[in-house]
Design an enzyme around this catalytic site. Structure first.
Site, PDB file in Angstrom:
ATOM      1  CB  THR A 205      64.618  69.419   8.295  1.00  0.00           C
ATOM      2  OG1 THR A 205      63.678  68.408   8.631  1.00  0.00           O
ATOM      3  CG2 THR A 205      66.745  68.608   8.559  1.00  0.00           C
TER       4      THR A 205
ATOM      5  CE1 TYR B 276      63.660  61.783  24.344  1.00  0.00           C
ATOM      6  CE2 TYR B 276      61.615  62.230  24.564  1.00  0.00           C
ATOM      7  CZ  TYR B 276      62.765  61.561  24.667  1.00  0.00           C
ATOM      8  OH  TYR B 276      63.439  61.327  26.167  1.00  0.00           O
TER       9      TYR B 276
ATOM     10  CE1 TYR C 188      60.329  65.024   5.809  1.00  0.00           C
ATOM     11  CE2 TYR C 188      59.871  67.361   7.242  1.00  0.00           C
ATOM     12  CZ  TYR C 188      60.783  66.029   6.379  1.00  0.00           C
ATOM     13  OH  TYR C 188      62.323  66.093   6.193  1.00  0.00           O
TER      14      TYR C 188
ATOM     15  NE  ARG D 151      66.532  65.191   9.199  1.00  0.00           N
ATOM     16  CZ  ARG D 151      67.712  66.023   9.644  1.00  0.00           C
ATOM     17  NH1 ARG D 151      67.474  66.413  11.059  1.00  0.00           N
ATOM     18  NH2 ARG D 151      68.725  66.883   9.103  1.00  0.00           N
TER      19      ARG D 151
ATOM     20  CE  LYS E 265      61.173  66.276   2.699  1.00  0.00           C
ATOM     21  NZ  LYS E 265      61.509  68.197   3.733  1.00  0.00           N
TER      22      LYS E 265
ATOM     23  CB  ILE F  27      59.930  69.106  -0.398  1.00  0.00           C
ATOM     24  CG1 ILE F  27      58.365  69.240  -0.915  1.00  0.00           C
ATOM     25  CG2 ILE F  27      60.587  70.398   0.802  1.00  0.00           C
ATOM     26  CD1 ILE F  27      57.850  69.351   0.362  1.00  0.00           C
TER      27      ILE F  27
END
Length: 295
Positions: free
Chosen positions: A47, A110, A136, A141, A164, A206
Site C-alpha cells: 500500500t 472490491y 494481509y 481498504r 499482517k 510491517i
C-alpha cells in the site's frame, strides 16, 4: 511455530516516482538508508509503495530492483495481492522467480468475495508457489476481512505462514491467536498497535513509521523481545504524535510528504492520491520536528 520470515520492524517502503516512472537511483538511496537504520525487512509494492497505480511492468521491475539492491542483507517481501486470483498467481510466481523471501497477499478488494471464495483464492495462490505467504487483512481498504474460522483453515496450508493484521480490532486478534496459536505468525499492520500486538505473541510490524524512523521502530520491537517492555511501551507512546500525523490523511500521502521533508526525492503521488491539506502538513512537520527528524 511456523518460521517467521522476519522478526522485528519491516518497512512498508515507499516508491519514489518521477513524472514518467520509478526513480531507481533514489529508490536505492532510500533502501540503503533503511538498512543503515536497522530495518529488519523490506516490503516492496505494498500500500505504501502505491502498487495499486503501478503498471504490471513497474510492479515487477520494482520487486526485482529491491531484491537486487538488498542482496540478501535482510528479507525482501513483495506485495503480490490482487482482486483477480489469476493475476495474483502470475505476480506471485514472478516474485518467486526473482528471489523474494516472502509474499504479502492482500484480501481481494472490491469483489468482496465470501469466506469460501477467500479460502479458495489464497489456496490457489499458495499452491502455485513455494515461497512463504503473509496474509494481509485490511478490511477498511478492501471491504472484506478474514474471519477467524477462515484463518484456522488457511493455517493448515504449509506455505501460508503469517498474517499482517491491520483490522484495528485487538479483540478479534486475540480470538485469532486463541484459535490458531503458533500456526500463523502474527505481525501488526498498524503502527499504533505494535506493542499491544507484540504482547499477544506478535513477531513484529510491517510499518509505515519505519520509513521515517527506522531505528526507533526496530528498537521498539527489539526492546520488547529483550524483555524491556517499559522501553518498548515508552517508544510506542512517544511516537503517537508522529503515527497520528502519518495517518491524518490516507496512507501513503503523509509518508511521501514526510520523506520529501527529510531530503528524499520521493516524487509525486499518483492520482487519485493528491497533496496534503496545509493544516495536516503543518501537523506532520511539527511531529517530525518533535522527534528531531527535522531541524
Amino acid at each position: 511455530m511456523k518460521a517467521p520470515i522476519f522478526r522485528g520492524a519491516a518497512v512498508a517502503i515507499i516508491t519514489p516516482f518521477t513524472e514518467t516512472g520509478i526513480n531507481y537511483e533514489e529508490f536505492a538511496r532510500i533502501i540503503e538508508a533503511q538498512l543503515a537504520g536497522g530495518t529488519d525487512a523490506i516490503v516492496v509494492a505494498g500500500t505504501s509503495g502505491e502498487a495499486a497505480t503501478m503498471s504490471d511492468a513497474e510492479h515487477k521491475a520494482a520487486i526485482k530492483f529491491v531484491v537486487e539492491q538488498v542482496k540478501g542483507r535482510v528479507p525482501v517481501i513483495a506485495g503480490t495481492g490482487s482482486n483477480d486470483t489469476s493475476y495474483a498467481i502470475q505476480l506471485s510466481q514472478y516474485a518467486e522467480s526473482v528471489g523474494v523471501d516472502g509474499l504479502l497477499v492482500v484480501t481481494p478488494y472490491y469483489n468482496k468475495c465470501t469466506q469460501k471464495g477467500l479460502f479458495a483464492h489464497y489456496k490457489a495462490i499458495a499452491e502455485s508457489v513455494k515461497t512463504p505467504i503473509i496474509l494481509y487483512d485490511v478490511p477498511s481498504r478492501t471491504g472484506v476481512g478474514i474471519q477467524v474460522p477462515t484463518y484456522v483453515e488457511l493455517a493448515k496450508i504449509p506455505n501460508i505462514v503469517a498474517v499482517k493484521e491491520a483490522n484495528g480490532d485487538l479483540s478479534k486478534i486475540l480470538r485469532l491467536r486463541a484459535a490458531v496459536g503458533d500456526d500463523l505468525v502474527l505481525y501488526s499492520g498498524n503502527d499504533d498497535q505494535i506493542v499491544p500486538i507484540l504482547s499477544l505473541g506478535g513477531q513484529g510490524v510491517i510499518s509505515v513509521l519505519s520509513n521515517v524512523a527506522p531505528a526507533d521502530t526496530h528498537k521498539m520491537c527489539q526492546a520488547y523481545f529483550d524483555g524491556d517492555v517499559q522501553t518498548a511501551a515508552e517508544l510506542q507512546i512517544a511516537y503517537s504524535d508522529l503515527i497520528d500525523a502519518l495517518f491524518c490523511e490516507v496512507n501513503p500521502i503523509p509518508v511521501k510528504v514526510a520523506m520529501r521533508k527529510l531530503g528524499f526525492a520521493a516524487g509525486p503521488l499518483r492520482a487519485p492520491l493528491c497533496e496534503m491539506e496545509p493544516a495536516h502538513e503543518a501537523q506532520l512537520e511539527a511531529a517530525l520536528r518533535n522527534h528531531g527528524l527535522l531541524k
